[in-house]
Design a protein around this motif. Structure first.
Motif, PDB file in Angstrom:
ATOM      1  N   SER A   1      -8.092  -8.017  -6.098  1.00  0.00           N
ATOM      2  CA  SER A   1      -8.873  -8.254  -7.312  1.00  0.00           C
ATOM      3  C   SER A   1      -8.051  -9.026  -8.347  1.00  0.00           C
ATOM      4  CB  SER A   1      -9.363  -6.930  -7.906  1.00  0.00           C
ATOM      5  OG  SER A   1      -8.318  -6.351  -8.661  1.00  0.00           O
TER       6      SER A   1
ATOM      7  N   ARG B   1      -9.452  -4.131  -3.628  1.00  0.00           N
ATOM      8  CA  ARG B   1      -8.770  -3.781  -4.884  1.00  0.00           C
ATOM      9  C   ARG B   1      -7.407  -4.450  -4.978  1.00  0.00           C
ATOM     10  NH1 ARG B   1      -9.207   2.287  -6.630  1.00  0.00           N
ATOM     11  NH2 ARG B   1      -8.500   1.374  -8.578  1.00  0.00           N
ATOM     12  N   TYR B   2      -6.732  -4.624  -3.845  1.00  0.00           N
ATOM     13  CA  TYR B   2      -5.451  -5.348  -3.867  1.00  0.00           C
ATOM     14  C   TYR B   2      -5.694  -6.806  -4.241  1.00  0.00           C
ATOM     15  CZ  TYR B   2      -3.502  -1.262  -1.534  1.00  0.00           C
ATOM     16  OH  TYR B   2      -3.102   0.012  -1.247  1.00  0.00           O
TER      17      TYR B   2
ATOM     18  N   ASP C   1      -5.041   5.412  -4.674  1.00  0.00           N
ATOM     19  CA  ASP C   1      -5.739   4.635  -5.706  1.00  0.00           C
ATOM     20  C   ASP C   1      -4.819   4.230  -6.853  1.00  0.00           C
ATOM     21  OD1 ASP C   1      -8.157   4.483  -4.452  1.00  0.00           O
ATOM     22  OD2 ASP C   1      -8.955   6.310  -5.366  1.00  0.00           O
TER      23      ASP C   1
ATOM     24  N   HIS D   1      -2.860   0.844  -7.839  1.00  0.00           N
ATOM     25  CA  HIS D   1      -3.429  -0.302  -8.572  1.00  0.00           C
ATOM     26  C   HIS D   1      -3.070  -0.281 -10.055  1.00  0.00           C
ATOM     27  CE1 HIS D   1      -5.247  -1.521  -4.893  1.00  0.00           C
ATOM     28  NE2 HIS D   1      -5.701  -0.302  -4.717  1.00  0.00           N
ATOM     29  N   GLU D   2      -2.687   0.898 -10.551  1.00  0.00           N
ATOM     30  CA  GLU D   2      -2.203   0.945 -11.934  1.00  0.00           C
ATOM     31  C   GLU D   2      -0.885   0.160 -12.035  1.00  0.00           C
ATOM     32  OE1 GLU D   2      -1.907   5.119 -12.821  1.00  0.00           O
ATOM     33  OE2 GLU D   2      -4.010   5.412 -12.242  1.00  0.00           O
TER      34      GLU D   2
ATOM     35  N   HIS E   1       0.829  -1.223   0.000  1.00  0.00           N
ATOM     36  CA  HIS E   1       0.000   0.000   0.000  1.00  0.00           C
ATOM     37  C   HIS E   1       0.858   1.266   0.000  1.00  0.00           C
ATOM     38  CE1 HIS E   1       1.194  -1.012   3.999  1.00  0.00           C
ATOM     39  NE2 HIS E   1       0.653   0.028   4.552  1.00  0.00           N
TER      40      HIS E   1
ATOM     41  N   ASP F   1      -1.752   3.905   0.523  1.00  0.00           N
ATOM     42  CA  ASP F   1      -2.988   3.358  -0.056  1.00  0.00           C
ATOM     43  C   ASP F   1      -3.624   4.294  -1.079  1.00  0.00           C
ATOM     44  OD1 ASP F   1      -5.034   1.539  -0.423  1.00  0.00           O
ATOM     45  OD2 ASP F   1      -6.201   2.213   1.303  1.00  0.00           O
TER      46      ASP F   1
ATOM     47  N   TYR G   1      -0.069  -2.410 -10.123  1.00  0.00           N
ATOM     48  CA  TYR G   1      -0.358  -3.846 -10.024  1.00  0.00           C
ATOM     49  C   TYR G   1      -1.028  -4.389 -11.292  1.00  0.00           C
ATOM     50  CZ  TYR G   1       1.165  -3.026  -5.310  1.00  0.00           C
ATOM     51  OH  TYR G   1       1.929  -2.660  -4.229  1.00  0.00           O
TER      52      TYR G   1
ATOM     53  N   SER H   1     -14.826  -9.634  -4.021  1.00  0.00           N
ATOM     54  CA  SER H   1     -13.673  -9.267  -4.855  1.00  0.00           C
ATOM     55  C   SER H   1     -13.280 -10.403  -5.799  1.00  0.00           C
ATOM     56  CB  SER H   1     -12.479  -8.891  -3.976  1.00  0.00           C
ATOM     57  OG  SER H   1     -11.980 -10.041  -3.349  1.00  0.00           O
TER      58      SER H   1
ATOM     59  N   GLY I   1      -5.568  -7.148 -10.157  1.00  0.00           N
ATOM     60  CA  GLY I   1      -4.445  -6.660  -9.362  1.00  0.00           C
ATOM     61  C   GLY I   1      -3.602  -7.820  -8.865  1.00  0.00           C
TER      62      GLY I   1
END
Ligand code: GLC
Length: 574
Positions: A290, A287-288, A252, A255-256, A220, A250, A258, A326, A293
């Motif tokens: 998913s 989201r981590y 957002d 996530h790009e 994160h 953390d 990952y 998820s 990701g």
């Protein structure tokens, strides 16, 4: 305890099933403290290879190796000099290949630890950055800033590192660099394309060597957005942590990053997996985890909870639902290389307001073993672990946990290694007590850890927790884990669970503060009595029990009038 399922697990050929991780039992190896083959006091890769039969007999599906990369060990190896090599103190790349071949040959998958938030200060790119001028491309791979004050003599902000002390360190030409952890761990700047590319190269390097998955350290932390004028520590701490817009944690757009990793993972067959170590709000884990990701994220909720039926019920219910939403499966953890071992935590009196670092107060006060109710702690730890191993999702077991090993609380100051101890005097004692080399035998200079000494001192009582001492004892914690893991392999099917009414009260579990009972498909029942007093046990064939079972009548505790003693868990086949 029944021994009906205490068979040695059969060695399977390595499966290509792409969903292998969803309900895997993963054993965490802290390489420097697992097994030492050459007597230098530091565990090594040949040591792991030699213990493959032990891991097979234990019945785990995968191992996760904490860092084994070249490192000065400023943070136990989480200060990485070179992401694509093995520390000479631990072995060679050829020995890594031998280890992975042996593990795969035994049907055990291999997960390696990736540390992308920071390198070590000995990394070639950090050394290059130090030699280069301010504003150079070499500095742009890390987070350098000018200082405040007339001559830049003050740090860019008053932020503190996670291990205590300032988060900025000054370099020779007067600039400062950011380190969220120790000063030997400069944070990468993930806006930098070369950094991004280099990590993709690292992912491919280990994936090509046959690694099955990655545990992603401080997942994160990578994306940061630091304004020109930095907020003060107080302002930073007051900012919301769960809106995806905190300057440091953390964000957002992490996530790009990952998503690009996922492309690499999915280019392999079977796809490589990953699990995020993300200390984020539970609602932000999805989201981590998913499929776009990292695929899975640690949930440390049970690790942070007291031994309490209501707390366990609510945590399990929440996490199963969240994982389902998820598309991932959840993870369960009680112990790892960062926290006080759970038999010790559970033997300490509960503390109000205690949070992540359970047991930290006890350690700080000297870690006196006489303050721990060791018998009760172990009884509860065994019950909690057996209960956890019955849950849907993946189960993480930290080396030594299968021996019921307690924390070593009283390591002399002169022998401590953890930067958290040195950087935070009087506030944090650090994590050495859960990293003491494993006892394999009752005797020997390091209780069979190796032919020489151990790099952290082992107390004499370690011999009673040695593999040798526990192996032949059907009531030992090792026998319990072996029986549970063997049975789990046989019983594990769909990732579902049904809470059952608790027989003696008729109340739905969760509303009942002492007992939890759930069933899994195929008639597998898991019951835990969290309270101190015995309760009636549901009927069924006893498969595994965490401790001796009482019985009001004759027989092994499975009759209609059988009782489940306090702080005990049992698996039944209905
Ligand atoms: C993670 C690791 C911990 C390490 C820190 C910095 O939290 O689990 O051991 O000190 O990251 O890399």
């Amino acid at each position: 305890m029944t021994d009906s399922l205490q068979t040695t697990p059969t060695t399977e050929l390595l499966t290509d099933d792409p969903t292998w991780w969803r309900q895997a039992a993963v054993y965490q190896i802290y390489p420097r403290s697992f097994a030492d083959s050459n007597g230098d006091g530091i565990g090594d890769l040949p040591g792991i290879t030699a213990k493959v039969p032990y891991l097979t007999a234990l019945g785990v599906d995968a191992v996760w190796l904490s860092p084994f990369y070249p490192s000065a060990l400023a943070d136990g190896g989480y200060d990485v000099d070179d992401y694509r090599d093995v520390d000479p103190k631990i072995g060679t790349l050829a020995q890594f290949d031998e280890m992975i071949t042996a593990l795969h040959g035994a049907g055990i998958k291999v997960i390696v630890d990736l540390v992308p938030n920071h390198s070590s200060d000995r990394h070639v790119w950090f050394q290059e950055a130090l030699a280069a001028p301010a504003g150079s491309p070499a500095r742009a791979r890390y987070i350098f800033r000018d200082g405040l004050g007339e001559d830049g003599e003050l740090p860019p902000s008053d932020w503190t590192s996670i291990f205590g002390g300032p988060a900025w360190t000054r370099v020779a030409d007067g600039q400062w660099y950011l380190h969220s952890f120790a000063s030997e761990q400069p944070d990468w700047d993930w806006d930098n394309e070369e950094v991004r590319e280099d990590f993709l190269t690292t992912l491919r390097f280990w994936s090509d060597r046959g690694v099955d998955g990655f545990r992603v350290d401080v997942a994160h932390g990578l994306a940061k957005s630091l304004p020109e004028v930095l907020p003060s520590k107080a302002e930073l701490d007051a900012l919301p942590k769960a809106d995806g817009d905190h300057p440091v944690w953390d964000r957002d757009e992490v996530h790009e990053i990952y998503a690009t990793w996922r492309e690499v993972f999915d280019s392999y067959d079977p796809p490589r997996t990953a699990v995020a170590e993300a200390w984020v709000e539970p609602s932000r884990r999805a989201r981590y985890a998913s499929a776009e990701g990292l695929g899975q994220a640690f949930n440390f909720d049970l690790l942070e909870a007291d031994f309490d039926a209501t707390a366990f019920h609510d945590i399990i219910t929440y996490n199963l639902k969240a994982a389902d939403e998820s598309g991932s499966s959840t993870t369960w953890v009680f112990s790892n290389h960062d926290v006080v071992r759970h038999p010790t935590r559970y033997g300490l009196p509960p503390l109000a307001g205690r949070e992540i670092k359970q047991g930290a107060e006890w350690l700080l006060a000297g870690g006196d073993a006489s303050e721990v109710d060791a018998e009760r702690g172990l009884r509860r730890a065994r019950a909690a672990s057996l209960f956890m191993l019955g849950l849907p999702g993946s189960a993480y077991v930290y080396q030594g946990e299968e021996l019921g090993l307690p924390e070593v609380g009283d390591i002399p100051e002169a022998q401590r290694q953890d930067p958290a101890f040195f950087r935070n005097p009087g506030v944090d004692v650090g994590r050495d007590g859960c990293r003491v080399p494993l006892p394999w035998e009752r005797t020997g200079e390091s209780f069979g850890f190796g032919p020489g000494p151990a790099h952290l001192p082992q107390p004499t009582w370690f011999r009673d927790f040695s593999v040798e001492a526990e192996e032949g004892d059907p009531t030992s914690t090792l026998s319990l884990y072996r029986a549970a893991l063997a049975a789990r392999r046989e019983l594990q099917t769909d990732e579902t669970l049904t809470w059952e009414a608790v027989a003696d009260t008729g109340a739905v579990a969760g509303a009942e503060p002492q007992v939890l009972h759930f069933s899994r498909p195929g008639g597998w029942h898991v019951v835990c009595n969290f309270g101190p007093t015995p309760v009636a046990m549901p009927t069924g064939e006893v498969l595994v029990a965490s401790g001796p079972l009482g019985d009001a009548g004759e027989g092994p505790g499975s009759g209609a009038d059988a009782v489940l003693p306090g702080e005990t868990a049992v698996w039944l086949r209905a």
